[in-house]
Design an enzyme around this catalytic site. Structure first.
Site, PDB file in Angstrom:
ATOM      1  N   CYS A  47      10.739   7.975   1.883  1.00  0.00           N
ATOM      2  CA  CYS A  47      10.768   6.609   1.364  1.00  0.00           C
ATOM      3  C   CYS A  47      11.963   5.829   1.897  1.00  0.00           C
ATOM      4  CB  CYS A  47      10.787   6.626  -0.160  1.00  0.00           C
ATOM      5  SG  CYS A  47      10.858   4.978  -0.893  1.00  0.00           S
ATOM      6  N   CYS A  52       8.870   3.638   2.599  1.00  0.00           N
ATOM      7  CA  CYS A  52       8.805   2.402   1.799  1.00  0.00           C
ATOM      8  C   CYS A  52       9.877   1.376   2.131  1.00  0.00           C
ATOM      9  CB  CYS A  52       8.915   2.728   0.311  1.00  0.00           C
ATOM     10  SG  CYS A  52       8.322   4.329  -0.202  1.00  0.00           S
ATOM     11  N   LYS A  55       9.881   0.004   5.815  1.00  0.00           N
ATOM     12  CA  LYS A  55       8.599  -0.695   5.975  1.00  0.00           C
ATOM     13  C   LYS A  55       8.630  -2.049   5.294  1.00  0.00           C
ATOM     14  CE  LYS A  55       5.501   0.084   3.048  1.00  0.00           C
ATOM     15  NZ  LYS A  55       4.576   0.829   2.165  1.00  0.00           N
ATOM     16  N   TYR A 183      -3.462   3.126   4.278  1.00  0.00           N
ATOM     17  CA  TYR A 183      -2.561   1.995   4.030  1.00  0.00           C
ATOM     18  C   TYR A 183      -1.464   1.897   5.080  1.00  0.00           C
ATOM     19  CZ  TYR A 183       0.937   5.151   1.973  1.00  0.00           C
ATOM     20  OH  TYR A 183       1.870   6.137   1.778  1.00  0.00           O
ATOM     21  N   GLU A 187      -0.918  -1.519   7.072  1.00  0.00           N
ATOM     22  CA  GLU A 187       0.362  -2.214   6.938  1.00  0.00           C
ATOM     23  C   GLU A 187       1.021  -2.446   8.289  1.00  0.00           C
ATOM     24  OE1 GLU A 187       1.724  -0.810   2.454  1.00  0.00           O
ATOM     25  OE2 GLU A 187       2.276   0.420   4.178  1.00  0.00           O
ATOM     26  N   HIS A 445       0.670 -22.594 -14.857  1.00  0.00           N
ATOM     27  CA  HIS A 445       0.105 -23.482 -13.837  1.00  0.00           C
ATOM     28  C   HIS A 445       1.217 -24.255 -13.121  1.00  0.00           C
ATOM     29  CE1 HIS A 445      -2.910 -26.073 -12.012  1.00  0.00           C
ATOM     30  NE2 HIS A 445      -2.152 -27.107 -12.346  1.00  0.00           N
ATOM     31  N   GLU A 450      -2.630 -17.422 -12.629  1.00  0.00           N
ATOM     32  CA  GLU A 450      -3.310 -18.020 -13.779  1.00  0.00           C
ATOM     33  C   GLU A 450      -4.805 -17.732 -13.774  1.00  0.00           C
ATOM     34  OE1 GLU A 450      -3.765 -22.420 -13.880  1.00  0.00           O
ATOM     35  OE2 GLU A 450      -2.906 -22.385 -11.858  1.00  0.00           O
TER      36      GLU A 450
END
Length: 461
Positions: A47, A52, A55, A183, A187, A445, A450
């Site tokens: 990681c 992670c 990346k 992934y 990515e 909003h 939302e």
């Protein structure tokens, strides 16, 4: 316990100083255990060093050219130029940050009174570990060595890069072939496209990101194509060859050739890093992919040996490894027995745009409850930013509701802020939120989020 443990005796010996191992070591030491941890590479594991963290830094950087292009619609008069990118500076700054984090991990271990042993650890038996020719004894052993990239046995495999190599490239590839459909492949395709590479993503299956919601996968594929990434599904490579001009050519299963790539990257999965760990010396059972087989407490087939993280191949996610390591330490040293709950784990794919997901896919929900018992709410729209920028980016949100209980059982987002949104969604789903709870929550909003609390009409199936 074997005799002659010149290195000393420990209550806990951890093999691997990645996220899971470090957490377990620190927590166990906090409970008063005498703990050692062995690591033969940089602290922090995949990681921190080649996963992670770097990346995500690359992901941030890959958006600037796109943002500058859109900025003109908001009144800014600057445009990116190819020669403005200093790739070597990116790599150096990334390296500096990783080195800083390595130091942070070292301080965390030192402050917790965990002894750090630099070197490759091998099991001699169920209670003995050898590092650099020195033997150590342990009442309990935790294996947290993680995983490594896997490249299939194709001709020319020594020519290809893995995700590890991508963080240390000397220069940005002008034309890049990425092989894989998970992934990591997705990515890096988006990252390198954002930095300006001409990217082709080749995957042997019908559609990438197997295991994710199918509509999400299709939506992201359309977005990636719109961003200029060449997606080639049902495409299998048999050979990678370096041409006389220094470029690489890939031969496909049907005999056709894809020429002219500066680099070829394989992101075809990861496998447990156990080759020379000596598991057989201790009698630790492994599965078909060489993963360590564990029970619900992360205990292996040997009563005093546990394993956490990628090496057990449950979920290859850093927070999961940390949770497993912490639960192990609480159970074995803190007199607070607990197991890891793997339900409703928020997950993100840092593509462009990002995916955020928590809970079941529509396919999983319909299999579990029956298609008639799953109510689907979804919304796809052009985000407010694009009304001025006029870009191709779109947003997709999807809620899955169990009809009988009104419980939200799946949330799937494709949106630049999907990772941030789905973390909070994970809290709501852990608390058992219903669709009525979502409906009764006031909307914020204007925001993409939302839509999660304003979708009222079920989508037709």
């Amino acid at each position: 316990m074997a005799d002659g443990h010149a290195g000393g005796e420990y209550d806990l010996f951890v093999i691997g100083a990645g996220s899971g191992g470090v957490r377990a070591a620190r927590i166990a030491a906090g409970y008063g255990a005498k703990v050692a941890i062995a690591e033969n590479q940089a602290l922090g594991g995949t990681c921190v060093n080649v996963g992670c963290v770097p990346k995500k830094l690359f992901v941030y950087g890959s958006h600037y050219a796109h943002d500058m292009h859109e900025a003109s619609a908001f009144g800014w008069n600057f445009q990116p130029k190819e020669d403005l990118l200093d790739w070597k500076r990116l790599i150096q700054n990334k390296n500096n940050e990783i080195e800083r984090l390595n130091g942070v991990y070292a301080k965390l271990l030192a402050n917790a009174n965990v002894e750090l042993i630099n070197g490759f650890a091998t099991l001699i038996d169920a209670n003995t570990i050898e590092v650099n020719g020195v033997k150590y004894g342990a009442k309990k052993i935790l294996i947290a060595v993680g995983s490594r990239p896997f490249v299939p046995d194709i001709e020319g495999k020594e020519q290809v890069l893995t995700s590890n190599d991508m963080f240390y490239l000397d220069a940005l590839p002008k034309k890049l072939l990425i092989v894989g459909g998970g992934y990591i492949a997705v990515e890096f395709a988006c990252i390198m496209n954002g930095y300006g590479s001409e990217v082709t993503l080749a995957y042997r299956g019908d559609l990438f990101l197997r295991g994710f919601d199918k509509e999400v996968r299709c939506f992201l594929a359309d977005q990636m194509r719109a961003n200029g990434i060449n997606l080639m599904f049902n495409t299998d490579l048999t050979k990678v060859e370096k041409s006389p001009d220094g470029s690489f050519a890939a031969t496909l299963k049907d005999g056709s050739v894809l020429p002219g790539f500066d680099k070829v990257m394989y992101a075809t999965g990861r496998v447990p890093k156990v080759e020379t760990l000596g598991l057989e010396n201790a009698g630790v059972k492994q599965g078909k992919k060489h993963e360590i087989i564990v029970d619900e407490w992360c205990r292996s087939s040997v009563p005093n040996i546990w394993a956490v993280g990628d090496v057990i191949e449950k979920y290859q996610l850093t927070p999961v490894a940390i949770a497993e390591g912490h639960a192990f330490a609480d159970t074995e040293f803190g007199n607070k027995p607990r197991k890891v709950n793997y339900e409703n784990i928020p997950t993100a794919v840092f593509s462009s745009p990002s995916i955020g997901t928590c809970g079941m896919t529509q396919e999983q929900a319909e299999e579990a409850f029956g298609a008639d018992n799953v109510v689907v709410f979804k919304s796809a729209f052009r985000p407010l930013k694009q009304t001025l920028a006029q870009g191709v980016e779109r947003t997709f949100l999807k809620l899955l509701v169990h009809r009988e209980t009104d419980k939200v059982v799946g949330v799937h987002l494709v949106e630049p802020a999907a990772a941030e949104m789905v973390q909070i969604i994970g809290v709501a789903m852990k608390a058992g939120a219903t669709k009525a709870d979502f409906d009764n929550t006031m909307a914020l909003h204007p925001s993409a989020a939302e839509e999660l609390v304003t979708m009222r009409t079920p989508a037709p199936k």
